[in-house]
Design a protein around this motif. Structure first.
Motif, PDB file in Angstrom:
ATOM      1  N   VAL A 272     -17.999  23.473 -18.598  1.00  0.00           N
ATOM      2  CA  VAL A 272     -16.828  23.103 -19.395  1.00  0.00           C
ATOM      3  C   VAL A 272     -15.696  22.606 -18.507  1.00  0.00           C
ATOM      4  O   VAL A 272     -15.440  23.149 -17.434  1.00  0.00           O
ATOM      5  N   GLY A 273     -15.008  21.571 -18.988  1.00  0.00           N
ATOM      6  CA  GLY A 273     -13.777  21.109 -18.367  1.00  0.00           C
ATOM      7  C   GLY A 273     -12.615  21.300 -19.319  1.00  0.00           C
ATOM      8  O   GLY A 273     -12.816  21.449 -20.533  1.00  0.00           O
ATOM      9  N   ALA A 274     -11.404  21.324 -18.797  1.00  0.00           N
ATOM     10  CA  ALA A 274     -10.206  21.496 -19.624  1.00  0.00           C
ATOM     11  C   ALA A 274      -9.277  20.315 -19.434  1.00  0.00           C
ATOM     12  O   ALA A 274      -9.256  19.682 -18.372  1.00  0.00           O
ATOM     13  N   LEU A 275      -8.498  20.011 -20.482  1.00  0.00           N
ATOM     14  CA  LEU A 275      -7.564  18.885 -20.433  1.00  0.00           C
ATOM     15  C   LEU A 275      -6.339  19.218 -21.272  1.00  0.00           C
ATOM     16  O   LEU A 275      -6.440  19.397 -22.483  1.00  0.00           O
ATOM     17  N   HIS A 276      -5.174  19.329 -20.631  1.00  0.00           N
ATOM     18  CA  HIS A 276      -3.941  19.575 -21.369  1.00  0.00           C
ATOM     19  C   HIS A 276      -2.742  19.108 -20.551  1.00  0.00           C
ATOM     20  O   HIS A 276      -2.871  18.756 -19.373  1.00  0.00           O
ATOM     21  N   GLY A 277      -1.587  19.096 -21.175  1.00  0.00           N
ATOM     22  CA  GLY A 277      -0.406  18.482 -20.596  1.00  0.00           C
ATOM     23  C   GLY A 277       0.172  19.158 -19.375  1.00  0.00           C
ATOM     24  O   GLY A 277       0.928  18.532 -18.629  1.00  0.00           O
ATOM     25  N   ASP A 280      -1.789  18.530 -13.611  1.00  0.00           N
ATOM     26  CA  ASP A 280      -1.278  17.336 -12.948  1.00  0.00           C
ATOM     27  C   ASP A 280      -2.240  16.174 -13.177  1.00  0.00           C
ATOM     28  O   ASP A 280      -3.383  16.359 -13.615  1.00  0.00           O
ATOM     29  N   GLN A 281      -1.758  14.964 -12.889  1.00  0.00           N
ATOM     30  CA  GLN A 281      -2.537  13.778 -13.237  1.00  0.00           C
ATOM     31  C   GLN A 281      -3.887  13.734 -12.527  1.00  0.00           C
ATOM     32  O   GLN A 281      -4.895  13.307 -13.101  1.00  0.00           O
ATOM     33  N   THR A 282      -3.938  14.166 -11.279  1.00  0.00           N
ATOM     34  CA  THR A 282      -5.193  14.144 -10.534  1.00  0.00           C
ATOM     35  C   THR A 282      -6.235  15.031 -11.198  1.00  0.00           C
ATOM     36  O   THR A 282      -7.399  14.634 -11.365  1.00  0.00           O
ATOM     37  N   ALA A 283      -5.824  16.238 -11.615  1.00  0.00           N
ATOM     38  CA  ALA A 283      -6.751  17.161 -12.275  1.00  0.00           C
ATOM     39  C   ALA A 283      -7.195  16.621 -13.631  1.00  0.00           C
ATOM     40  O   ALA A 283      -8.359  16.761 -14.025  1.00  0.00           O
ATOM     41  N   ARG A 284      -6.278  16.001 -14.357  1.00  0.00           N
ATOM     42  CA  ARG A 284      -6.623  15.446 -15.678  1.00  0.00           C
ATOM     43  C   ARG A 284      -7.647  14.331 -15.551  1.00  0.00           C
ATOM     44  O   ARG A 284      -8.648  14.283 -16.282  1.00  0.00           O
ATOM     45  N   ALA A 287     -11.086  15.699 -14.599  1.00  0.00           N
ATOM     46  CA  ALA A 287     -11.782  16.310 -15.742  1.00  0.00           C
ATOM     47  C   ALA A 287     -12.384  15.238 -16.636  1.00  0.00           C
ATOM     48  O   ALA A 287     -13.533  15.356 -17.087  1.00  0.00           O
ATOM     49  N   LEU A 288     -11.639  14.180 -16.888  1.00  0.00           N
ATOM     50  CA  LEU A 288     -12.145  13.087 -17.724  1.00  0.00           C
ATOM     51  C   LEU A 288     -13.332  12.386 -17.075  1.00  0.00           C
ATOM     52  O   LEU A 288     -14.326  12.072 -17.740  1.00  0.00           O
ATOM     53  N   GLU A 289     -13.237  12.152 -15.765  1.00  0.00           N
ATOM     54  CA  GLU A 289     -14.319  11.467 -15.073  1.00  0.00           C
ATOM     55  C   GLU A 289     -15.592  12.311 -15.065  1.00  0.00           C
ATOM     56  O   GLU A 289     -16.691  11.796 -15.262  1.00  0.00           O
ATOM     57  N   LYS A 293     -19.181  11.255 -16.832  1.00  0.00           N
ATOM     58  CA  LYS A 293     -20.406  11.197 -16.043  1.00  0.00           C
ATOM     59  C   LYS A 293     -21.438  12.218 -16.508  1.00  0.00           C
ATOM     60  O   LYS A 293     -22.577  12.194 -16.038  1.00  0.00           O
ATOM     61  N   GLY A 294     -21.034  13.130 -17.392  1.00  0.00           N
ATOM     62  CA  GLY A 294     -21.956  14.148 -17.856  1.00  0.00           C
ATOM     63  C   GLY A 294     -22.031  15.367 -16.958  1.00  0.00           C
ATOM     64  O   GLY A 294     -22.837  16.275 -17.194  1.00  0.00           O
ATOM     65  N   GLU A 295     -21.184  15.411 -15.924  1.00  0.00           N
ATOM     66  CA  GLU A 295     -21.175  16.570 -15.029  1.00  0.00           C
ATOM     67  C   GLU A 295     -20.611  17.793 -15.741  1.00  0.00           C
ATOM     68  O   GLU A 295     -20.997  18.930 -15.452  1.00  0.00           O
ATOM     69  N   LEU A 296     -19.680  17.565 -16.663  1.00  0.00           N
ATOM     70  CA  LEU A 296     -19.138  18.616 -17.527  1.00  0.00           C
ATOM     71  C   LEU A 296     -19.330  18.139 -18.963  1.00  0.00           C
ATOM     72  O   LEU A 296     -18.492  17.401 -19.492  1.00  0.00           O
ATOM     73  N   PRO A 297     -20.424  18.509 -19.613  1.00  0.00           N
ATOM     74  CA  PRO A 297     -20.728  17.962 -20.937  1.00  0.00           C
ATOM     75  C   PRO A 297     -19.793  18.422 -22.051  1.00  0.00           C
ATOM     76  O   PRO A 297     -19.783  17.839 -23.127  1.00  0.00           O
ATOM     77  N   ILE A 298     -19.007  19.473 -21.804  1.00  0.00           N
ATOM     78  CA  ILE A 298     -18.081  19.969 -22.815  1.00  0.00           C
ATOM     79  C   ILE A 298     -16.658  19.876 -22.272  1.00  0.00           C
ATOM     80  O   ILE A 298     -16.371  20.326 -21.159  1.00  0.00           O
ATOM     81  N   LEU A 299     -15.773  19.286 -23.064  1.00  0.00           N
ATOM     82  CA  LEU A 299     -14.371  19.160 -22.679  1.00  0.00           C
ATOM     83  C   LEU A 299     -13.509  19.838 -23.734  1.00  0.00           C
ATOM     84  O   LEU A 299     -13.579  19.495 -24.914  1.00  0.00           O
ATOM     85  N   VAL A 300     -12.714  20.818 -23.313  1.00  0.00           N
ATOM     86  CA  VAL A 300     -11.773  21.492 -24.206  1.00  0.00           C
ATOM     87  C   VAL A 300     -10.402  20.878 -23.953  1.00  0.00           C
ATOM     88  O   VAL A 300      -9.921  20.870 -22.814  1.00  0.00           O
ATOM     89  N   ALA A 301      -9.773  20.343 -25.005  1.00  0.00           N
ATOM     90  CA  ALA A 301      -8.535  19.585 -24.817  1.00  0.00           C
ATOM     91  C   ALA A 301      -7.507  19.950 -25.869  1.00  0.00           C
ATOM     92  O   ALA A 301      -7.849  20.353 -26.984  1.00  0.00           O
TER      93      ALA A 301
END
Length: 310
Positions: A272-277, A280-284, A287-289, A293-301
Motif C-alpha cells: 500500500v502507498g499513501a497520498l495526502h496533502g 512533501d512533493q517528492t513523497a507524493r 507514491a504515484l509513480e 508501475k504496479g509496485e504498490l497496487p493499492i493507493l490510499v488517498a
C-alpha cells in the motif's frame, strides 16, 4: 467522426494517431471546434470523459504560431491540485512531443528558483495551482498580460478547496480579451456566478448531467458495521475477494484517516502507498509513480489528492 474532422493541425493529428486514438469522445468532438474558433467554452463533464484532451489538443494547434516571451506565458491552465497539474503536463508531453513548445509547472513543493528559471526562458503553456501562481505574480517574477487563453479546470473542486477568491484575482490579472475555457462537473450557485462574470457568451457543452456519474464508472453499495475497525475488515474482505484486481485507489475524507488505513492494510500484508496533502512533493510523486508501475497496487488517498486519478 474522427480527429481528422475537427480542424486540428497535421502535427497534432499525427500525435493523436501515434497514441492510438481514432475517434474523439463527446466532449472532445463538441469542444475542439469551438476552441479552435476562439470561442469561450463552458464544459460540464466528469473526470474520465476525455476533457483534458478537449483543451490540450486545440491549444497545441493554436500555439504552433507565435513565440513565447520571458515571464509572459501565452496560455494558462489552472488546476486545483499538484497531481492534476502534473497529469495535464503529461498530456502536453505526449501530444506535443513533435513541437518546440515550452511547458512549465508552477506547483507547491518545488523551489521558486527552478520555476523562476523556466519562466525567464519563456513559457508557451503554464500549468499552475492558484496559490503558487499568485506567489509568483506577487514576487514580480510573472506577468499575465500576454495570456491568450485561460483554462479553469475542475472548477467545482476549486470551490470545495476555497480557491474561488484566488480564481477571481487571477481572472482580473489576465487580459479582458483572452479566451476562457471553463470545466466543471457540477454547477453550484457560486460556480454559476463565476461563469457569468468571467466568460463572454460561452458555448455551453454538457456531456453529462451535473453531479452524475461517468458512464465508465460502476457503483455498488456494500453494508458494513459502524465502527472503524469493522469498516476496515469489510474493506480487506472486498480486496481479497475481488477477481482479477490489478490495482485500487481507496479514498478517505481526512488526511489522518489515510495514514491510519494505509498502516492497517500494511499490517495485514497488503502493498500500500499513501497520498495526502501533508506529504512533501517528492513523497507524493514517488507514491504515484510506484502505483502506476504496479509496485504498490493499492493507493490510499485523501479526497482532494485523489481528484482526477480515478
Amino acid at each position: 467522426m474522427s480527429f481528422t474532422n475537427l480542424g486540428l493541425s497535421t502535427k497534432v493529428q499525427a500525435a493523436v494517431a501515434a497514441a492510438g486514438y481514432v475517434s474523439p469522445t463527446p466532449i472532445q468532438q463538441q469542444a475542439i471546434p469551438h476552441v479552435l474558433a476562439r470561442r469561450d467554452v463552458l464544459g460540464i463533464a466528469q473526470t474520465g470523459t476525455g476533457k483534458t484532451a478537449a483543451f490540450v489538443l486545440p491549444m497545441l494547434t493554436l500555439l504552433e504560431k507565435g513565440r513565447a516571451r520571458a515571464r509572459m506565458p501565452r496560455t494558462l491552465i489552472l488546476e486545483p491540485t499538484r497531481e492534476l497539474a502534473a497529469q495535464v503536463k503529461e498530456q502536453f508531453d505526449k501530444y506535443g512531443a513533435g513541437q518546440k513548445l515550452n511547458v512549465a509547472l508552477l506547483i507547491g513543493g518545488v523551489s521558486f528558483g527552478d520555476q523562476d528559471l523556466k519562466l525567464t526562458r519563456g513559457v508557451d503553456v503554464l500549468i499552475a495551482t492558484p496559490g503558487r501562481l499568485l506567489d509568483h505574480t506577487e514576487r514580480g517574477g510573472l506577468l499575465l498580460t500576454g495570456v491568450e487563453m485561460l483554462v479553469i479546470d475542475e472548477a467545482d473542486r476549486m470551490l470545495d478547496m476555497g480557491f474561488i477568491p484566488d480564481i477571481e484575482r487571477i481572472c482580473k490579472l489576465v487580459p479582458f480579451t483572452r479566451q476562457t475555457l471553463f470545466f466543471t462537473a457540477t454547477m453550484p450557485t457560486e460556480i454559476r456566478r463565476i461563469t457569468e462574470t468571467f466568460l463572454h457568451n460561452p458555448e455551453k457543452i454538457e456531456v453529462s448531467k451535473p453531479a452524475s456519474t461517468a458512464v465508465t464508472v460502476t457503483q455498488s453499495q456494500v453494508p458494513c458495521g459502524r465502527e472503524p475497525h469493522e469498516k476496515r475488515e469489510t474493506l480487506r474482505h472486498l480486496i481479497r475477494g475481488a477477481t482479477d484486481l490489478k490495482n485500487a485507489i481507496i479514498i478517505c475524507n481526512r488526511k489522518r484517516e489515510v495514514a491510519l488505513l494505509a498502516r492497517s492494510l500494511q499490517r495485514h500484508g497488503f502493498s500500500v502507498g499513501a497520498l495526502h496533502g501533508d506529504m512533501d512533493q517528492t513523497a507524493r510523486m514517488a507514491a504515484l509513480e510506484a502505483f502506476r508501475k504496479g509496485e504498490l497496487p493499492i493507493l490510499v488517498a485523501s479526497d482532494v489528492a485523489a481528484r482526477g486519478l480515478c
